[in-house]
Scaffold this active site. Structure first.
Site, PDB file in Angstrom:
ATOM      1  N   LYS A  31       8.235  -7.701   4.968  1.00  0.00           N
ATOM      2  CA  LYS A  31       7.447  -9.061   5.016  1.00  0.00           C
ATOM      3  C   LYS A  31       8.372 -10.183   5.292  1.00  0.00           C
ATOM      4  CE  LYS A  31       2.962  -8.459   3.034  1.00  0.00           C
ATOM      5  NZ  LYS A  31       2.055  -8.942   2.214  1.00  0.00           N
ATOM      6  N   LYS A  53       1.037   0.386   8.683  1.00  0.00           N
ATOM      7  CA  LYS A  53      -0.336   0.230   7.853  1.00  0.00           C
ATOM      8  C   LYS A  53      -1.099  -0.916   8.321  1.00  0.00           C
ATOM      9  CE  LYS A  53      -0.004  -2.434   3.837  1.00  0.00           C
ATOM     10  NZ  LYS A  53      -1.331  -3.301   3.816  1.00  0.00           N
ATOM     11  N   LYS A 111      -4.401  -6.782   6.456  1.00  0.00           N
ATOM     12  CA  LYS A 111      -5.286  -7.981   6.975  1.00  0.00           C
ATOM     13  C   LYS A 111      -4.309  -9.284   7.466  1.00  0.00           C
ATOM     14  CE  LYS A 111      -6.456  -8.641   2.129  1.00  0.00           C
ATOM     15  NZ  LYS A 111      -5.302  -8.842   1.214  1.00  0.00           N
TER      16      LYS A 111
HETATM   17  P1  ATP Z   1      -1.344  -8.181   3.328  1.00  0.00           P
HETATM   18  O1  ATP Z   1      -1.145  -8.014   4.661  1.00  0.00           O
HETATM   19  O2  ATP Z   1      -1.545  -9.882   3.098  1.00  0.00           O
HETATM   20  O3  ATP Z   1      -0.180  -7.923   2.424  1.00  0.00           O
HETATM   21  P2  ATP Z   1      -3.064  -6.037   2.505  1.00  0.00           P
HETATM   22  O4  ATP Z   1      -4.297  -5.790   3.474  1.00  0.00           O
HETATM   23  O5  ATP Z   1      -1.677  -5.282   2.555  1.00  0.00           O
HETATM   24  O6  ATP Z   1      -2.709  -7.631   2.968  1.00  0.00           O
HETATM   25  P3  ATP Z   1      -3.245  -6.470  -0.178  1.00  0.00           P
HETATM   26  O7  ATP Z   1      -3.950  -7.509  -0.861  1.00  0.00           O
HETATM   27  O8  ATP Z   1      -1.664  -6.532  -0.188  1.00  0.00           O
HETATM   28  O9  ATP Z   1      -3.913  -6.227   1.288  1.00  0.00           O
HETATM   29  O10 ATP Z   1      -3.396  -5.135  -0.867  1.00  0.00           O
HETATM   30  C1  ATP Z   1      -4.717  -4.835  -1.608  1.00  0.00           C
HETATM   31  C2  ATP Z   1      -4.790  -3.510  -1.996  1.00  0.00           C
HETATM   32  O11 ATP Z   1      -5.381  -2.890  -0.830  1.00  0.00           O
HETATM   33  C3  ATP Z   1      -3.626  -2.670  -2.571  1.00  0.00           C
HETATM   34  O12 ATP Z   1      -3.944  -1.737  -3.701  1.00  0.00           O
HETATM   35  C4  ATP Z   1      -3.170  -1.913  -1.384  1.00  0.00           C
HETATM   36  O13 ATP Z   1      -2.427  -0.995  -1.653  1.00  0.00           O
HETATM   37  C5  ATP Z   1      -4.620  -1.580  -0.872  1.00  0.00           C
HETATM   38  N1  ATP Z   1      -3.924  -1.257   0.740  1.00  0.00           N
HETATM   39  C6  ATP Z   1      -3.667  -2.441   1.641  1.00  0.00           C
HETATM   40  N2  ATP Z   1      -3.685  -2.053   2.907  1.00  0.00           N
HETATM   41  C7  ATP Z   1      -4.033  -0.643   2.782  1.00  0.00           C
HETATM   42  C8  ATP Z   1      -4.151   0.476   3.703  1.00  0.00           C
HETATM   43  N3  ATP Z   1      -3.593   0.222   5.017  1.00  0.00           N
HETATM   44  N4  ATP Z   1      -4.577   1.506   3.204  1.00  0.00           N
HETATM   45  C9  ATP Z   1      -4.856   1.902   1.888  1.00  0.00           C
HETATM   46  N5  ATP Z   1      -4.727   0.916   1.277  1.00  0.00           N
HETATM   47  C10 ATP Z   1      -4.214  -0.373   1.565  1.00  0.00           C
HETATM   48 MG    MG Z   2      -0.318  -5.904   1.148  1.00  0.00          MG
END
Ligand code: ATP
Ligand code: MG
Length: 344
Positions: A123, A206, A209
């Site tokens: 990040k 990955k 969002k």
């Molecule tokens: P950001 O990009 O802002 O970090 P994010 O999509 O990674 O957002 P988080 O809020 O950081 O979402 O993570 C919330 C939960 O979703 C965590 O348990 C994380 O491990 C899970 N998660 C996030 N992205 C994935 C993915 N691509 N596949 C499976 N689990 C995910």
């Molecule tokens: Mg995340």
């Protein structure tokens, strides 16, 4: 045995997990995290789920968008099946004990531990000097989120494994430094076919969002046409699908779409391949779109309905924060006593 702090709970196993309101929910969040949260509710666990707004602001968030995303995330939790009576559902900033314990953990965790975190490296990117101090300290706050409830189980996606190991390291070092057996060693729960859903545009990245490309992800609020279009355009290779899981080796994009299908259908990957092996993506992608729409449309419809009454969402969050504080406050008090704070 870890020292127990008296709370009114009848459960011995406690689940905590959180999701950042850093954008809209994605299919990755749903399959890797939220669906698992729902599975654990009503089992023999006390379940505590959180919109981690303090984590979201480690990168800049527009305040109006953050407020909206937090409420929409709450609607997402409920629409996906979290019952705000059965589980404790709240936003992190409303329970100040998270940030207070995080400060103690900032003083327990070591710079070297934090510098090794791959999420920090990903990040912050090439310009670490310009990243916020909060982004660097993120894992200490995450450890506090979990340990302020003495949570024993934490369901997360695969990307959070390293942060959970750090949470254990912090618990162990705290217990050792103060010669107590106070914080538990939390168990990560990383299970299912979709613990790491990959970007639709790049099988090595990955799905997130916060990814600038909307085409990289399926949002829970996407309509049927958008979902179909994103899946149709998803990167793949020219080969047909294999009949066995070994055949996915070295084919990250194919593996990703098959994993998504398996997780949505609640099938084993082998069983999916037994059905679709030999087919081209031109045939498989419409099957996947149809399944995704079938599973996601009821959730997004319910989210939209709940978002029409944000006052009710705010009431649910108020109540959740109140319940969370009854667990967190005595644990913080005891932590302060252990550390030597006068008047704790
Ligand atoms: P950001 O990009 O802002 O970090 P994010 O999509 O990674 O957002 P988080 O809020 O950081 O979402 O993570 C919330 C939960 O979703 C965590 O348990 C994380 O491990 C899970 N998660 C996030 N992205 C994935 C993915 N691509 N596949 C499976 N689990 C995910
Ligand atoms: Mg995340």
């Amino acid at each position: 045995m870890t020292e127990a702090v008296q709370t009114s709970s009848q459960f011995t196993r406690r689940v905590f997990s959180g999701i950042q309101p850093s954008g809209g929910l994605t299919l990755g969040n749903y399959l890797g995290a939220m669906k698992r949260f729902v599975d654990m509710q009503g089992q023999d666990y006390e379940t505590i789920y959180c919109m981690v707004d303090l984590h979201a602001i480690t990168v800049w968030q527009d305040p109006e968008k953050l407020r909206h995303a937090t409420r929409e995330l709450c609607a997402g939790f409920i629409a996906a099946g979290i019952d705000p009576e059965q589980s404790i559902l709240f936003n992190q900033s409303r329970v100040p004990e998270h940030a207070q314990l995080a400060w103690i953990f900032n003083c327990v965790a070591r710079m070297g531990w934090m510098q090794r975190m791959t999420q920090w490296k990903d990040k912050a990117g090439k310009n670490q000097q310009n990243a916020s101090l909060g982004l660097f300290a993120y894992p200490a706050l995450m450890a506090a989120d979990i340990l302020i409830y003495h949570a024993t189980h934490v369901p997360v996606g695969e990307d959070q494994k390293q942060h959970l190991e750090l949470t254990r390291d912090i618990a162990i070092k705290f217990n050792h430094d103060f010669k107590v057996d106070f914080f538990p060693e939390t168990e990560p729960v990383i299970e299912g076919a979709a613990t790491r859903v990959m970007s639709l545009r790049d099988g090595s990245k990955k799905m997130s969002k916060s990814d600038p490309s909307d085409a990289s992800r399926i949002n829970m609020t996407d309509d049927a046409d958008t979902i179909a279009k994103k899946i149709r355009k998803a990167k793949t290779d020219p080969e047909a699908l294999p009949s066995e899981a070994d055949g996915l080796e070295g084919r990250p994009e194919a593996r990703n779409l098959v994993n998504i299908y398996a997780a949505l259908a609640e099938m084993e990957v082998e069983a999916v391949l037994a059905e679709v092996g030999g087919r081209q993506f031109s045939e498989f992608k419409p099957m996947l779109s149809e399944l995704a729409v079938e599973k996601l449309a009821p959730i997004s419809g319910e989210m939209a309905r709940l978002m029409q009454d944000t006052a009710e969402i705010d009431r649910i969050l108020d109540r959740g924060a109140e319940r969370a504080r009854t667990i967190a406050a005595p644990i913080l008090k005891r932590t302060y006593e252990i550390v030597g704070m006068v008047g704790a």
